[in-house]
Design a protein around this motif. Structure first.
Motif, mmCIF file in Angstrom:
data_model
loop_
_atom_site.group_PDB
_atom_site.id
_atom_site.type_symbol
_atom_site.label_atom_id
_atom_site.label_comp_id
_atom_site.label_asym_id
_atom_site.label_seq_id
_atom_site.Cartn_x
_atom_site.Cartn_y
_atom_site.Cartn_z
ATOM 1 N N ALA A 1 0.292 4.093 5.864
ATOM 2 C CA ALA A 1 1.317 4.874 4.862
ATOM 3 C C ALA A 1 0.424 5.037 3.474
ATOM 4 C CB ALA A 1 2.629 3.652 4.448
ATOM 5 N N LEU A 2 0.261 6.451 3.307
ATOM 6 C CA LEU A 2 -0.428 6.731 2.117
ATOM 7 C C LEU A 2 0.382 7.699 1.040
ATOM 8 C CD1 LEU A 2 -3.501 7.552 4.443
ATOM 9 C CD2 LEU A 2 -3.569 6.008 2.395
ATOM 10 N N LEU A 3 0.154 6.904 0.138
ATOM 11 C CA LEU A 3 1.175 7.419 -1.269
ATOM 12 C C LEU A 3 0.683 8.922 -1.635
ATOM 13 C CD1 LEU A 3 3.373 6.784 -3.281
ATOM 14 C CD2 LEU A 3 1.379 5.979 -4.781
ATOM 15 N N ARG A 4 1.694 9.983 -1.883
ATOM 16 C CA ARG A 4 1.374 11.225 -2.377
ATOM 17 C C ARG A 4 2.384 11.556 -3.496
ATOM 18 N NH1 ARG A 4 -2.582 9.888 0.089
ATOM 19 N NH2 ARG A 4 -3.644 11.220 1.820
ATOM 20 N N GLN B 1 0.159 -5.896 -7.676
ATOM 21 C CA GLN B 1 1.151 -6.038 -7.004
ATOM 22 C C GLN B 1 1.267 -7.327 -6.107
ATOM 23 O OE1 GLN B 1 1.164 -2.806 -4.126
ATOM 24 N NE2 GLN B 1 3.467 -2.945 -3.767
ATOM 25 N N SER C 1 -3.376 13.365 -4.580
ATOM 26 C CA SER C 1 -3.633 11.797 -4.012
ATOM 27 C C SER C 1 -3.712 10.907 -5.014
ATOM 28 C CB SER C 1 -5.023 12.045 -3.506
ATOM 29 O OG SER C 1 -5.609 10.884 -3.460
ATOM 30 N N PRO C 2 -3.371 9.581 -4.676
ATOM 31 C CA PRO C 2 -3.381 8.464 -5.727
ATOM 32 C C PRO C 2 -5.012 8.180 -6.174
ATOM 33 C CG PRO C 2 -3.071 7.887 -3.272
ATOM 34 C CD PRO C 2 -2.967 9.363 -3.327
ATOM 35 N N ALA C 3 -5.901 8.906 -5.538
ATOM 36 C CA ALA C 3 -7.290 8.748 -6.015
ATOM 37 C C ALA C 3 -7.257 9.061 -7.547
ATOM 38 C CB ALA C 3 -8.103 9.688 -5.356
ATOM 39 N N ASP D 1 -8.747 -4.478 4.070
ATOM 40 C CA ASP D 1 -9.173 -2.845 3.860
ATOM 41 C C ASP D 1 -10.661 -2.738 3.331
ATOM 42 O OD1 ASP D 1 -8.613 -0.204 4.049
ATOM 43 O OD2 ASP D 1 -7.373 0.057 2.369
ATOM 44 N N VAL E 1 7.157 2.056 -2.469
ATOM 45 C CA VAL E 1 6.394 2.024 -1.139
ATOM 46 C C VAL E 1 6.790 1.361 -0.470
ATOM 47 C CG1 VAL E 1 4.147 1.916 -0.390
ATOM 48 C CG2 VAL E 1 4.419 3.154 -2.476
ATOM 49 N N ASN F 1 -0.409 -0.054 1.712
ATOM 50 C CA ASN F 1 -1.603 -0.758 0.874
ATOM 51 C C ASN F 1 -0.868 -1.501 -0.055
ATOM 52 O OD1 ASN F 1 -4.268 0.654 1.861
ATOM 53 N ND2 ASN F 1 -2.957 2.403 2.001
ATOM 54 N N ILE F 2 -1.669 -2.444 -0.452
ATOM 55 C CA ILE F 2 -1.113 -3.389 -1.453
ATOM 56 C C ILE F 2 -1.895 -3.430 -2.626
ATOM 57 C CG2 ILE F 2 -0.034 -5.722 -2.187
ATOM 58 C CD1 ILE F 2 1.684 -4.200 -0.147
ATOM 59 N N SER F 3 -1.605 -3.280 -3.822
ATOM 60 C CA SER F 3 -2.645 -3.278 -4.962
ATOM 61 C C SER F 3 -2.904 -4.575 -5.421
ATOM 62 C CB SER F 3 -2.310 -2.355 -5.856
ATOM 63 O OG SER F 3 -1.297 -2.757 -6.779
ATOM 64 N N ILE G 1 2.599 -0.085 -11.153
ATOM 65 C CA ILE G 1 2.357 -0.158 -9.751
ATOM 66 C C ILE G 1 3.156 -1.184 -9.236
ATOM 67 C CG2 ILE G 1 0.778 -2.061 -10.173
ATOM 68 C CD1 ILE G 1 0.436 0.694 -7.476
ATOM 69 N N ILE H 1 -3.911 6.238 -9.238
ATOM 70 C CA ILE H 1 -3.779 4.797 -8.857
ATOM 71 C C ILE H 1 -4.200 3.502 -10.058
ATOM 72 C CG2 ILE H 1 -5.836 4.223 -7.609
ATOM 73 C CD1 ILE H 1 -2.659 3.349 -6.311
HETATM 74 O O1 G Z 1 -4.883 8.820 0.843
HETATM 75 P P1 G Z 1 -5.962 8.824 0.006
HETATM 76 O O2 G Z 1 -7.437 8.864 0.231
HETATM 77 O O3 G Z 1 -5.869 10.063 -1.094
HETATM 78 O O4 G Z 1 -5.898 7.647 -1.028
HETATM 79 C C1 G Z 1 -6.434 7.288 -1.892
HETATM 80 C C2 G Z 1 -6.625 5.819 -2.354
HETATM 81 O O5 G Z 1 -5.306 5.555 -2.703
HETATM 82 C C3 G Z 1 -7.187 4.956 -1.078
HETATM 83 O O6 G Z 1 -8.066 3.959 -1.805
HETATM 84 C C4 G Z 1 -5.794 4.257 -0.730
HETATM 85 O O7 G Z 1 -6.152 2.911 -0.024
HETATM 86 C C5 G Z 1 -4.816 4.236 -2.087
HETATM 87 N N1 G Z 1 -3.584 4.349 -1.572
HETATM 88 C C6 G Z 1 -2.907 5.150 -0.859
HETATM 89 N N2 G Z 1 -1.539 4.813 -0.897
HETATM 90 C C7 G Z 1 -1.312 3.651 -1.347
HETATM 91 C C8 G Z 1 -0.214 3.048 -2.006
HETATM 92 O O8 G Z 1 0.869 3.138 -1.403
HETATM 93 N N3 G Z 1 -0.528 1.710 -2.490
HETATM 94 C C9 G Z 1 -1.671 1.324 -3.344
HETATM 95 N N4 G Z 1 -1.811 0.416 -3.806
HETATM 96 N N5 G Z 1 -2.713 2.185 -2.759
HETATM 97 C C10 G Z 1 -2.565 3.168 -2.303
#
Ligand code: G
Ligand code: G
Ligand code: MN
Ligand code: NA
Length: 257
Positions: free
Chosen positions: A36-39, A102, A49-51, A159, A70, A97-99, A63, A54
């Motif tokens: 699962a990737l956050l947008r 969090q 992108s979370p880049a 990761d 999330v 993904n867990i930061s 977060i 984040i």
């Molecule tokens: O998908 P992308 O390459 O744009 O993600 C960029 C960074 O954001 C990656 O390091 C990824 O691990 C982090 N990331 C993506 N989704 C989440 C999320 O739901 N929670 C957290 N904590 N990090 C995320």
């Protein structure tokens, strides 16, 4: 500060989305999971992108709330795939993904368990992605929380493996199930013998510790072949698919044999 308040509004306005990137078993060609990737679907600036944000989420503490969203959303998605008969409990897991902030909050375990309970999702359907960096912040607390969650059936992935502190000592003590080979090694593996050797070493390490291993950032057929040669069968990357909106991911599953 402006970005921080924009992010706060984005959460209340429902502008966050989770994309899913398939994870493949190259031996069978089957989708065995997804990350699962956050947008952030910004009304004017489009998909972000979370880049880009984040760090602000982490530093501001936002977060915690975004992370809760999330976790809840990921569980709802997995529960919905299961209900639609598109995945099976024993054959699919969704990586979340867990930061660090969090994970280290005091009620983290309770929040995960609450999300599972609210969605009726079996715990073995989620895998939490942690990083080496967050582990060393408080090793004992990390291990204790991992064991509590594991007792309920939740599993863990390390990761960006290979980019952090990757000491064997940590790895032996940490109850992880899966190593995710960082995409930086995969990117250059075909041209750089050192990266290919690092992949070989990670696969051997995973095997001797009884862990699964998956490669990230696989973009070319040649990279996949090299990985297979090194004994790494699981992969994710643009070669198979970019991260997809939920509906498209469901369609991809529907097309599977
Ligand atoms: O998908 P992308 O390459 O744009 O993600 C960029 C960074 O954001 C990656 O390091 C990824 O691990 C982090 N990331 C993506 N989704 C989440 C999320 O739901 N929670 C957290 N904590 N990090 C995320
Ligand atoms: O830090 P983490 O490993 O969670 O982040 C994974 C990131 O890699 C995501 O932002 C995702 O969008 C991105 N990604 C996924 N597949 C590929 C790929 O094949 N190539 C590249 N360059 N990035 C990818
Ligand atoms: Mn990840
Ligand atoms: Na990674």
């Amino acid at each position: 500060l402006q970005l921080e308040s924009e992010l706060r509004l984005a959460l209340t306005h429902g502008e966050f989305e989770l994309f899913l990137q398939p994870q493949i078993d190259s031996a069978s060609g089957m989708i065995i999971g997804a990350e699962a990737l956050l947008r952030w679907r910004h009304p004017e600036r489009g998909l972000r992108s979370p880049a880009d944000f984040i760090e602000v989420l982490e530093e501001s503490g936002l977060i915690i709330d975004v992370g809760d969203w999330v976790i809840g959303q990921a569980c709802r998605m997995a529960a919905s795939l299961l209900a639609a008969g598109l995945v099976r409990t024993d054959r699919f897991s969704l990586c979340i993904n867990i930061s660090p902030r969090q994970f280290h909050q005091s009620e983290f375990v309770e929040r995960i368990l609450a999300a599972l309970e609210q969605t009726g999702l079996p715990a073995q359907m989620i895998k939490l992605e942690i990083t080496e960096g967050m582990v060393i912040q408080n090793l004992d607390d990390t291990i204790a929380k991992m064991h509590r969650l594991r007792r309920h059936g939740v599993s863990f992935a390390m990761d960006d493996f290979g980019t952090g502190y990757s000491s064997l000592t940590y790895l032996k003590r940490l109850p992880v199930d899966l190593l995710k080979i960082d995409q930086s090694f995969v990117r250059d593996a075909l041209d750089n013998g050192n990266d290919a050797e690092i992949i070989r070493a990670i696969v051997a390490m995973a095997r001797s510790l009884g862990l699964q291993v998956i490669a990230e950032g696989v973009e070319q057929q040649g990279q996949l072949e090299l990985l297979q040669l090194q004994g790494c069968q699981l992969y994710q990357g643009y070669l198979f698919s970019h991260p997809l909106p939920f509906t498209e991911f469901g369609e991809l599953l529907r097309k599977q044999p």
